[in-house]
Scaffold this motif. Structure first.
Motif, PDB file in Angstrom:
ATOM      1  N   ILE A  60       2.905  15.106  11.572  1.00 47.62           N
ATOM      2  CA  ILE A  60       4.291  14.917  11.106  1.00 47.62           C
ATOM      3  C   ILE A  60       4.319  13.839  10.033  1.00 47.62           C
ATOM      4  CG2 ILE A  60       6.641  14.251  11.749  1.00 47.62           C
ATOM      5  CD1 ILE A  60       6.126  15.218  14.566  1.00 47.62           C
ATOM      6  N   ILE A 104       3.192  18.579   7.952  1.00 49.08           N
ATOM      7  CA  ILE A 104       4.564  18.790   7.456  1.00 49.08           C
ATOM      8  C   ILE A 104       5.062  17.520   6.784  1.00 49.08           C
ATOM      9  CG2 ILE A 104       5.159  20.572   9.141  1.00 49.08           C
ATOM     10  CD1 ILE A 104       6.838  18.401  10.621  1.00 49.08           C
ATOM     11  N   ASP A 105       5.887  17.721   5.770  1.00 44.81           N
ATOM     12  CA  ASP A 105       6.521  16.593   5.098  1.00 44.81           C
ATOM     13  C   ASP A 105       7.800  17.107   4.444  1.00 44.81           C
ATOM     14  OD1 ASP A 105       5.153  13.620   4.264  1.00 44.81           O
ATOM     15  OD2 ASP A 105       6.993  14.206   3.207  1.00 44.81           O
ATOM     16  N   VAL A 159       4.372  14.952  -2.305  1.00 41.81           N
ATOM     17  CA  VAL A 159       3.317  14.692  -1.319  1.00 41.81           C
ATOM     18  C   VAL A 159       2.756  16.004  -0.780  1.00 41.81           C
ATOM     19  CG1 VAL A 159       4.050  12.366  -0.651  1.00 41.81           C
ATOM     20  CG2 VAL A 159       4.935  14.325   0.606  1.00 41.81           C
ATOM     21  N   GLY A 200       2.233  13.143   4.232  1.00 35.78           N
ATOM     22  CA  GLY A 200       2.008  12.423   2.986  1.00 35.78           C
ATOM     23  C   GLY A 200       1.072  13.205   2.080  1.00 35.78           C
ATOM     24  N   HIS A 202      10.909   7.148   9.522  1.00 41.23           N
ATOM     25  CA  HIS A 202      11.943   7.756   8.679  1.00 41.23           C
ATOM     26  C   HIS A 202      12.873   8.688   9.484  1.00 41.23           C
ATOM     27  CE1 HIS A 202      10.134   6.333   4.942  1.00 41.23           C
ATOM     28  NE2 HIS A 202       8.973   6.819   5.318  1.00 41.23           N
ATOM     29  N   ILE A 203      12.596   8.885  10.779  1.00 42.79           N
ATOM     30  CA  ILE A 203      13.403   9.805  11.597  1.00 42.79           C
ATOM     31  C   ILE A 203      14.190   8.962  12.599  1.00 42.79           C
ATOM     32  CG2 ILE A 203      13.322  11.760  13.204  1.00 42.79           C
ATOM     33  CD1 ILE A 203      10.678  12.618  11.871  1.00 42.79           C
ATOM     34  N   LYS A 222       1.322   9.407  11.488  1.00 44.25           N
ATOM     35  CA  LYS A 222       0.913   8.049  11.063  1.00 44.25           C
ATOM     36  C   LYS A 222       2.001   7.461  10.172  1.00 44.25           C
ATOM     37  CE  LYS A 222      -2.328   4.734  10.333  1.00 44.25           C
ATOM     38  NZ  LYS A 222      -1.623   3.831   9.434  1.00 44.25           N
ATOM     39  N   ASP A 223       2.753   6.510  10.737  1.00 43.62           N
ATOM     40  CA  ASP A 223       3.712   5.696   9.985  1.00 43.62           C
ATOM     41  C   ASP A 223       4.734   6.534   9.216  1.00 43.62           C
ATOM     42  OD1 ASP A 223       2.085   3.788  11.065  1.00 43.62           O
ATOM     43  OD2 ASP A 223       1.083   3.250   9.211  1.00 43.62           O
ATOM     44  N   TYR A 264       8.613   9.091  -2.231  1.00 41.19           N
ATOM     45  CA  TYR A 264       7.170   9.037  -2.453  1.00 41.19           C
ATOM     46  C   TYR A 264       6.849   9.987  -3.612  1.00 41.19           C
ATOM     47  CZ  TYR A 264       7.002   6.780   2.150  1.00 41.19           C
ATOM     48  OH  TYR A 264       7.191   5.925   3.208  1.00 41.19           O
ATOM     49  N   ILE A 285      -5.232  12.155   5.915  1.00 38.95           N
ATOM     50  CA  ILE A 285      -5.463  12.208   7.368  1.00 38.95           C
ATOM     51  C   ILE A 285      -5.423  13.659   7.854  1.00 38.95           C
ATOM     52  CG2 ILE A 285      -4.684  11.380   9.615  1.00 38.95           C
ATOM     53  CD1 ILE A 285      -3.348   9.003   8.124  1.00 38.95           C
ATOM     54  N   GLY A 337      -5.676   9.371  -0.505  1.00 34.54           N
ATOM     55  CA  GLY A 337      -5.137  10.241   0.562  1.00 34.54           C
ATOM     56  C   GLY A 337      -4.377   9.496   1.640  1.00 34.54           C
ATOM     57  N   TYR A 338      -4.293   8.151   1.508  1.00 36.79           N
ATOM     58  CA  TYR A 338      -3.600   7.343   2.526  1.00 36.79           C
ATOM     59  C   TYR A 338      -2.337   6.713   1.952  1.00 36.79           C
ATOM     60  CZ  TYR A 338      -7.609   7.743   5.586  1.00 36.79           C
ATOM     61  OH  TYR A 338      -8.595   8.240   6.384  1.00 36.79           O
ATOM     62  N   LEU A 339      -1.207   6.980   2.596  1.00 36.89           N
ATOM     63  CA  LEU A 339       0.054   6.334   2.207  1.00 36.89           C
ATOM     64  C   LEU A 339       0.508   5.377   3.302  1.00 36.89           C
ATOM     65  CD1 LEU A 339       2.024   9.370   0.653  1.00 36.89           C
ATOM     66  CD2 LEU A 339       0.281   7.905  -0.384  1.00 36.89           C
ATOM     67  N   SER A 340      -0.446   4.873   4.055  1.00 39.52           N
ATOM     68  CA  SER A 340      -0.160   3.884   5.098  1.00 39.52           C
ATOM     69  C   SER A 340      -1.427   3.048   5.301  1.00 39.52           C
ATOM     70  CB  SER A 340       0.251   4.586   6.397  1.00 39.52           C
ATOM     71  OG  SER A 340      -0.839   5.304   6.943  1.00 39.52           O
TER      72      SER A 340
HETATM   73  C1  LIG Z   1       4.337   6.035   4.912  1.00 38.70           C
HETATM   74  S1  LIG Z   1       4.149   7.726   4.511  1.00 38.70           S
HETATM   75  C2  LIG Z   1       2.770   8.142   5.553  1.00 38.70           C
HETATM   76  C3  LIG Z   1       2.060   9.412   5.145  1.00 38.70           C
HETATM   77  C4  LIG Z   1       0.779   9.741   5.931  1.00 38.70           C
HETATM   78  N1  LIG Z   1       1.048   9.947   7.325  1.00 38.70           N
HETATM   79  C5  LIG Z   1      -0.240   8.653   5.771  1.00 38.70           C
HETATM   80  O1  LIG Z   1      -0.404   7.844   6.695  1.00 38.70           O
HETATM   81  O2  LIG Z   1      -0.886   8.612   4.724  1.00 38.70           O
HETATM   82  C6  LIG Z   1       5.544   8.472   5.312  1.00 38.70           C
HETATM   83  C7  LIG Z   1       5.722   9.963   5.049  1.00 38.70           C
HETATM   84  O3  LIG Z   1       6.755  10.480   5.903  1.00 38.70           O
HETATM   85  C8  LIG Z   1       7.456  11.472   5.197  1.00 38.70           C
HETATM   86  N2  LIG Z   1       8.742  11.766   5.862  1.00 38.70           N
HETATM   87  C9  LIG Z   1       9.940  11.142   5.719  1.00 38.70           C
HETATM   88  N3  LIG Z   1      10.881  11.720   6.502  1.00 38.70           N
HETATM   89  C10 LIG Z   1      10.266  12.737   7.168  1.00 38.70           C
HETATM   90  C11 LIG Z   1      10.706  13.718   8.115  1.00 38.70           C
HETATM   91  N4  LIG Z   1      11.970  13.776   8.564  1.00 38.70           N
HETATM   92  N5  LIG Z   1       9.803  14.628   8.561  1.00 38.70           N
HETATM   93  C12 LIG Z   1       8.516  14.591   8.123  1.00 38.70           C
HETATM   94  N6  LIG Z   1       8.049  13.692   7.227  1.00 38.70           N
HETATM   95  C13 LIG Z   1       8.907  12.780   6.762  1.00 38.70           C
HETATM   96  C14 LIG Z   1       7.550  10.899   3.801  1.00 38.70           C
HETATM   97  O4  LIG Z   1       7.888  11.853   2.836  1.00 38.70           O
HETATM   98  C15 LIG Z   1       6.149  10.313   3.628  1.00 38.70           C
HETATM   99  O5  LIG Z   1       5.249  11.255   3.077  1.00 38.70           O
END
Ligand SMILES: C[S@@+](CC[C@H](N)C(=O)[O-])C[C@H]1O[C@@H](n2cnc3c(N)ncnc32)[C@H](O)[C@@H]1O
Length: 260
Positions: free
Chosen positions: A50, A73-74, A79, A53, A124-125, A119-120, A8, A57, A23-26
């Motif tokens: 968690i 956290i990210d 981001v 982004g 990634h975990i 949120k979304d 990202y 939010i 401000g929204y990546l989902s």
């Molecule tokens: C689809 S974006 C969503 C961002 C935000 N929640 C939103 O809805 O606008 C996914 C985010 O998860 C982050 N991400 C990926 N792996 C992660 C991890 N292990 N812990 C925390 N964040 C993580 C990415 O860097 C990215 O910013």
């Protein structure tokens, strides 16, 4: 994730915000966040976001929902920088802290939060069981986990169509089924675990997003990512709509409570 390896990066942030809102990546904007948080009173709460982004939010949790203190956290540098700028611009730097973390255990003490939101991002975990145990640990007794995530509809191997979508997406997705999430949360000690299917909603929304990508706004999206990348995104959206229609791609809301 190191700078340069960021999935990202600033260009992708600009593209996704053009599509989904500042401000929204989902998908879904403020209305979808409100549905994730339905019937919760966040007043004065300590909240963790968690995968914050670019922080739209995270800021809203403090500004619009009255959370007393929000930690976003990210794992990615761009981001986190964008989220910090957003918190500052909103005059909320004293109540919103953005922490860049390494993937792995949450770097917070036991019982640090009343609410863990996401949120979304937890798509990634991959280790959902470890994540559920860790979210349980950092919540206070009576605390709530409220999240949206992209799930897969079953526990078997992905279908060829799902494989094609995941390849097109080129993100490090680790999707789990509703049954696996439910079992992971219950095994961690959560009660009142619910998984709410958002597939019918996103099937419609994704079609509208594709129409925008291909329509008069295309030039705006191309100015963020370039024409080649937008052409690739259009193919990704088409591949995604196939697996949404099959019910295999299953955006869902997760809710669980730590016993009080
Ligand atoms: C689809 S974006 C969503 C961002 C935000 N929640 C939103 O809805 O606008 C996914 C985010 O998860 C982050 N991400 C990926 N792996 C992660 C991890 N292990 N812990 C925390 N964040 C993580 C990415 O860097 C990215 O910013």
């Amino acid at each position: 994730m190191s700078e340069g390896g960021d999935l990202y990066d600033d260009r992708h942030i600009a593209f996704l915000e053009a599509l989904w809102g500042e401000g929204y990546l989902s998908p879904g904007g403020a209305a979808e966040v409100a549905r994730v948080l339905a019937e919760l009173d966040l007043s004065g709460m300590a909240a963790l976001d968690i995968g914050c982004g670019s922080g739209g939010i995270t800021v809203a949790l403090a500004r619009d929902y009255g959370a007393g203190r929000v930690t976003g956290i990210d794992v990615e540098v761009p981001v986190c920088a964008a989220a910090r700028r957003r918190a500052e611009a909103a005059g909320l730097s004293d109540r919103v802290e953005i922490v860049q973390v390494e993937p792995g255990p949450l770097p917070f003490h036991d019982g640090a939060f009343d609410l863990v939101f996401s949120k979304d991002s937890i798509v990634h975990i991959p280790d959902k069981e470890a994540l559920a145990r860790d979210v349980f640990r950092v919540l206070k007794p009576g605390g709530v986990f409220a999240a949206s995530d992209w799930l897969i509809g079953h526990d078997g191997p992905p279908s060829p169509e799902m494989e094609a979508y995941l390849k097109a997406e080129a993100l490090d997705f680790g999707m789990a089924s509703p049954a696996r999430y439910k079992a992971a949360l219950q095994a961690a000690g959560f009660e009142s675990v619910t998984v709410t299917d958002r597939n019918p909603w996103y099937r419609e929304v994704a079609r509208a997003e594709l129409a925008r990508l291909e329509g008069p706004e295309r030039a705006t999206f191309e100015s963020a990512l370039g024409p080649e990348e937008i052409a690739r995104q259009i193919l990704t959206w088409k591949a995604m709509i196939v697996v949404l229609d099959k019910g295999e791609h299953r955006p869902s809301h997760l809710r669980a409570r730590k016993p009080g």
